[in-house]
Enzyme design. Structure first.
Site: not given
Ligand code: NAI
Ligand code: FAD
Length: 475
Positions: A279, A454
């Site tokens: 992810s 409340h």
């Molecule tokens: P993300 O951008 O939230 O997190 C990706 C993480 O992976 C970051 O902390 C980054 O530093 C790390 N990373 C990147 N390359 C790496 C590597 N080679 N080795 C180790 N760590 C690495 O992306 P994520 O979790 O995949 O989610 C994608 C998008 O989907 C989110 O940014 C969000 O926009 C959306 N999303 C929103 C949600 C919500 O609103 N509750 C829930 C899930 C996803």
């Protein structure tokens, strides 16, 4: 002759189907093309959000939270629940049913609004008289034309180079949402939103979860104080998060996955896991759109280049949601979809990027809107901060969930609210008040003077506003 529409929307996720409905409400003849298939091969509109994103993840978060409560929190209420078991197949069946209700709901809404739905892949065939010719490849192939085209083709999970998703051992969000059983050892790469939400689901169900994060800081986009508080809670739950790692070779073998990495101290570590979820962010999806046929401009990330109004380089072609710049959030996609439909109708659709809320649906939930304390410092803005802990909130005590706080940041001179950051129970719902306040450019004093029910968690928002002026009443 091909069917002619005023507006053709390619993609039926939150950006696309909402744009189609709004355009139809405004009196246009609208087509919406979406290629997502359900298990039976039928249409499943709603995109990533409905099929493998927001909705199914929240369904699993809910099921796993019930399980966690039954195991760890019922006893304090005097409820004994022995031998609590999780039937994963039933949990997944419920999740699939929730997804299907949403798919069916969207099909109903499209029909109700007289949007013509096409199940298949839409691609540019070329320019047509006063618009564009779009090929739809589904069970059959047909050609339609649109005077205006809205592209809302979303995004796909980013893979690690050399480690393709097989959705058996190496999982994207798709496989992570349909694991047939609880893996004993689960590894995740990336402690962003998906990593934390999916890690939480499977940890609650009993997996030994390790999340490997490349950056040295935890949730860098979140207000530092809030991220720190959340990390403390996750540590306590046993969610192992290793920061500052460098992931090396990954071996996908018969017995599971081995991840070799270097930890923050520079030591080589071998992590064996039954399953690995990757992810690490998502990439815009323009696969199969045949953008070359019309010369649609993409940037180096593969995102469609748009201006502030979601206009592409082609007249009459717009793009919204994950396939363009900005946060990859369903509600951002929806707002852009509405704004574009209104602009096509000559209205003044507008999306305020400063008031888009973020929510991470872990326990505790994390939610925020506006700028963080570190951003305000970087921007040289003089601000006042006020926070209120849920520990001092009566409703939180009654709920048995007093983790976290509401934190409000306001301009030092004008008192205008510049950011609200919450970690704690129902943060996802509480943030709405802050969004409304910021949209109306309220001051912290405005919130402090409003009567809040409340006992309610929302009293913590009022108290945080009072704290900005150093006059909390209950802390
Ligand atoms: P993300 O951008 O939230 O997190 C990706 C993480 O992976 C970051 O902390 C980054 O530093 C790390 N990373 C990147 N390359 C790496 C590597 N080679 N080795 C180790 N760590 C690495 O992306 P994520 O979790 O995949 O989610 C994608 C998008 O989907 C989110 O940014 C969000 O926009 C959306 N999303 C929103 C949600 C919500 O609103 N509750 C829930 C899930 C996803
Ligand atoms: P999508 O939802 O991806 O929809 C695009 C649609 O277009 C898809 O149906 C696709 O099949 C179709 N398509 C693509 N190309 C073509 C083509 N050529 N022809 C026809 N159809 C095509 N966001 C939140 O706000 N809250 C959350 O809680 C949340 N949770 C998430 C959890 C996970 C696990 C993931 C992965 C994402 C989550 N997101 C969440 C992000 C959210 O899902 C996306 O921001 C949102 O779906 C983007 O909407 P969209 O309409 O731009 O694209």
């Amino acid at each position: 002759m091909s069917k002619q529409f005023d507006v053709v929307v390619i993609g039926g996720g939150p950006g696309g189907y909402i744009a189609a409905i709004r355009a139809a409400q405004l009196g246009f003849q609208v087509a919406c093309i979406d290629e997502w298939k359900n298990a039976a091969g039928g249409p499943a509109p709603g995109g990533t959000c409905t099929n493998v994103g927001c909705i199914p993840s929240k369904a699993l978060l809910q099921s796993s939270e019930h399980f966690d409560h039954a195991n760890h929190h019922f006893a304090e209420h005097g409820i004994s629940a022995k031998d609590v078991k999780m039937d994963v197949a039933q949990m997944l069946a419920r999740k699939d049913n929730v997804v299907k209700q949403n798919n069916d709901g969207i099909l109903y809404l499209l029909k109700k609004n007289k949007v013509t739905f096409f199940h298949g892949r839409g691609s540019f065939a070329g320019k047509a008289d006063g618009g564009y010719e779009i090929k739809v490849a589904g069970k059959t192939e047909e050609s339609i034309t649109g005077k205006q085209v809205i592209i809302a083709t979303g995004s796909n999970a980013r893979a690690l180079p050399g480690t393709p998703f097989d959705e058996v051992n190496v999982l994207s969000n798709d496989g992570a949402l349909r694991l047939g059983g609880v893996p004993q050892k689960l590894a995740l790469i990336g402690s962003g939103v998906i990593g934390l939400e999916m890690g939480s689901v499977w940890r609650r169900l009993g997996s030994d979860v390790t999340i490997l994060e490349g950056l040295p800081t935890f949730l860098g986009a979140v207000d530092e104080q809030i991220a720190k508080e959340a990390k403390k809670a996750f540590d306590k739950q046993g969610l192992k998060i290793e920061l500052g790692v460098k992931v090396g070779e990954i071996v996908n073998g018969k017995k599971g996955v081995t991840v070799n990495y270097t930890n923050a101290k520079g030591e080589s570590v071998v992590l064996n896991a039954d399953k690995l979820i990757i992810s690490i962010g998502r990439v815009p999806n323009t696969i199969g759109l045949n953008t070359e046929a019309v010369g649609l401009q993409l940037d180096e990330r593969g995102a469609i280049v748009v201006d502030a109004d979601c206009k592409t380089n082609l007249p009459g072609v717009w793009a919204v949601g994950d396939v363009v710049r900005g946060p990859m959030l369903a509600h951002k996609a929806e707002e852009e979809g509405v704004a574009v439909a209104e602009r096509i109708a000559g209205q003044h659709g507008h999306v305020n990027f400063n008031t888009i809320p973020w929510v991470i649906y872990t326990s505790p939930e994390i939610a925020w809107v506006g700028r963080t304390e570190q951003q305000l410092k970087a921007d040289g803005v003089a601000y006042k901060a006020g926070s209120f802990p849920f520990l001092a909130n009566g409703r939180a005590r009654a709920l048995g969930d007093t983790t976290g706080m509401v934190k409000m940041l306001a301009d030092a001179t004008t008192d205008e609210i510049l950011g609200v950051h919450i970690v704690g129970p129902m943060a996802s719902e509480l943030i709405a008040e802050a969004v409304v306040a910021m949209e109306f450019r309220a001051s912290a004093e405005d919130i402090a003077r409003i009567c809040h029910a409340h006992p309610s968690l929302s009293e913590s928002t009022k108290e945080a506003a009072l704290a900005v002026d150093k006059r909390t009443l209950n802390f």
